[in-house]
Write a protein that holds these residues in place. Structure first.
Motif, PDB file in Angstrom:
ATOM      1  N   HIS A 171     -60.211  45.530  11.670  1.00 53.20           N
ATOM      2  CA  HIS A 171     -61.671  45.367  11.705  1.00 53.20           C
ATOM      3  C   HIS A 171     -61.993  43.884  11.759  1.00 53.20           C
ATOM      4  N   ASP A 172     -62.776  43.500  12.734  1.00 53.98           N
ATOM      5  CA  ASP A 172     -63.159  42.098  12.903  1.00 53.98           C
ATOM      6  C   ASP A 172     -64.367  41.803  12.029  1.00 53.98           C
ATOM      7  N   GLY A 173     -64.123  41.536  10.779  1.00 52.08           N
ATOM      8  CA  GLY A 173     -65.186  41.258   9.823  1.00 52.08           C
ATOM      9  C   GLY A 173     -64.790  41.743   8.446  1.00 52.08           C
ATOM     10  N   GLY A 187     -60.165  39.216  10.721  1.00 53.58           N
ATOM     11  CA  GLY A 187     -60.749  40.317   9.969  1.00 53.58           C
ATOM     12  C   GLY A 187     -59.754  40.921   9.019  1.00 53.58           C
TER      13      GLY A 187
END
Length: 52
Positions: free
Chosen positions: A32-34, A15
């Protein structure tokens, strides 16, 4: 450039990382994973930056 293997190993975060960079250190990190978009950035500002 094409890669035959994924750049990220299974079980790791692929992310975005943002933070405040100072001469002495990096403060207020946020992972943040994304993808980073407006709603995620607003959460970062409210939950991380405002508290510091």
């Amino acid at each position: 450039m094409l890669y035959k293997q994924p750049l990220v190993q299974p079980g790791t975060i692929a992310g975005d990382c943002i933070g405040r960079l100072r001469l002495s250190s990096m403060t207020a990190p946020f992972l943040h994973d994304g993808p980073m978009h407006g709603a995620v950035f607003q959460v970062y500002v409210k939950q991380v930056l405002v508290q510091h």
